[in-house]
Design a protein around this motif. Structure first.
Motif, mmCIF file in Angstrom:
data_model
loop_
_atom_site.group_PDB
_atom_site.id
_atom_site.type_symbol
_atom_site.label_atom_id
_atom_site.label_comp_id
_atom_site.label_asym_id
_atom_site.label_seq_id
_atom_site.Cartn_x
_atom_site.Cartn_y
_atom_site.Cartn_z
ATOM 1 N N GLU A 1 -2.461 12.366 -5.792
ATOM 2 C CA GLU A 1 -2.623 10.927 -5.950
ATOM 3 C C GLU A 1 -1.403 10.196 -5.421
ATOM 4 N N ALA A 2 -1.626 8.925 -5.074
ATOM 5 C CA ALA A 2 -0.511 8.091 -4.628
ATOM 6 C C ALA A 2 0.482 7.917 -5.765
ATOM 7 N N PRO A 3 1.778 7.829 -5.442
ATOM 8 C CA PRO A 3 2.777 7.629 -6.488
ATOM 9 C C PRO A 3 2.605 6.261 -7.143
ATOM 10 N N SER A 4 3.173 6.108 -8.298
ATOM 11 C CA SER A 4 3.169 4.785 -8.932
ATOM 12 C C SER A 4 4.434 4.053 -8.507
ATOM 13 N N SER A 5 4.368 2.750 -8.568
ATOM 14 C CA SER A 5 5.521 1.943 -8.149
ATOM 15 C C SER A 5 6.666 2.281 -8.965
ATOM 16 N N ALA B 1 0.824 -1.216 0.000
ATOM 17 C CA ALA B 1 0.000 0.000 0.000
ATOM 18 C C ALA B 1 0.854 1.260 0.000
ATOM 19 N N TRP B 2 0.280 2.327 -0.573
ATOM 20 C CA TRP B 2 0.880 3.660 -0.619
ATOM 21 C C TRP B 2 -0.020 4.629 0.109
ATOM 22 N N THR B 3 0.560 5.680 0.651
ATOM 23 C CA THR B 3 -0.244 6.837 1.043
ATOM 24 C C THR B 3 -0.273 7.774 -0.155
ATOM 25 N N ALA B 4 -1.153 8.743 -0.134
ATOM 26 C CA ALA B 4 -1.133 9.782 -1.157
ATOM 27 C C ALA B 4 0.091 10.666 -0.932
ATOM 28 N N TRP C 1 4.365 7.585 1.609
ATOM 29 C CA TRP C 1 4.925 6.388 2.225
ATOM 30 C C TRP C 1 4.492 5.180 1.405
ATOM 31 N N TYR C 2 5.377 4.189 1.328
ATOM 32 C CA TYR C 2 5.078 2.926 0.647
ATOM 33 C C TYR C 2 5.555 1.793 1.540
#
Length: 172
Positions: free
Chosen positions: A168-172, A89-92, A135-136
């Motif tokens: 938006e949340a970052p991409s991997s 999971a990611w945070t925005a 955060w990831y």
């Protein structure tokens, strides 16, 4: 996916009214609130001022967040929370007008910054100073960190105040 972490235990101290003896006023588990997929937060305590007047109040500072629409930051005050992030999971991306003290309790969450990333581990402390970040959690376990957010003036770069923002949340 690994199992979720247990809800955090919160112990609140106070003074006995009749003689001022230090006592434990409350000792219990605080439920985590789902705020986004894979992201849970437990509001432990909120103050409405600095210096805090809470040492002389009889209300539960943890309930203030539930009863006030103050968001992450309490104007002229503080928020103390526990944040859990699921594996994968990611945070925005976000920036708050606050000075944040983040203490990594478990897991290895990755702090994503605009210039790159840092892998954190249990015992690390991340001091956020009004910066855009996310955060990831690469897993395999849930990650948990304790946060103390203190209301602050916006960061200023080249005479321009950087406003609070959520993207938006970052991409991997």
């Amino acid at each position: 996916m690994s199992s979720e972490l247990p809800a955090p235990r919160r112990i609140i101290t106070a003074h006995r009214a009749e003689d001022g003896v230090a006592v434990v006023k409350d000792d219990g588990v605080i439920p985590l609130l789902d705020v986004a997929p894979g992201l849970r937060v437990a509001p432990l305590w909120v103050t409405n001022s600095v210096p805090a007047k809470d040492n002389n109040l009889d209300d539960d500072g943890g309930l203030r967040r539930a009863t006030r629409d103050s968001g992450l930051i309490s104007p002229n005050g503080t928020h103390c929370t526990v944040t859990d992030l699921a594996p994968g999971a990611w945070t925005a991306w976000h920036r708050t007008n606050s000075l944040d003290h983040n203490v990594i309790i478990s897991g290895t969450p990755i702090l994503k910054m605009e210039d790159g990333e840092r892998i954190t581990k249990t015992g690390d402390v991340v001091i956020q100073r009004g910066t855009m970040h996310a955060w990831y959690n690469p897993g395999p376990d849930w990650a948990r960190w304790a946060c103390v957010l203190i209301d602050a003036e916006p960061a200023v770069v080249n005479g321009h105040a950087l406003e609070a923002a959520v993207k938006e949340a970052p991409s991997s």
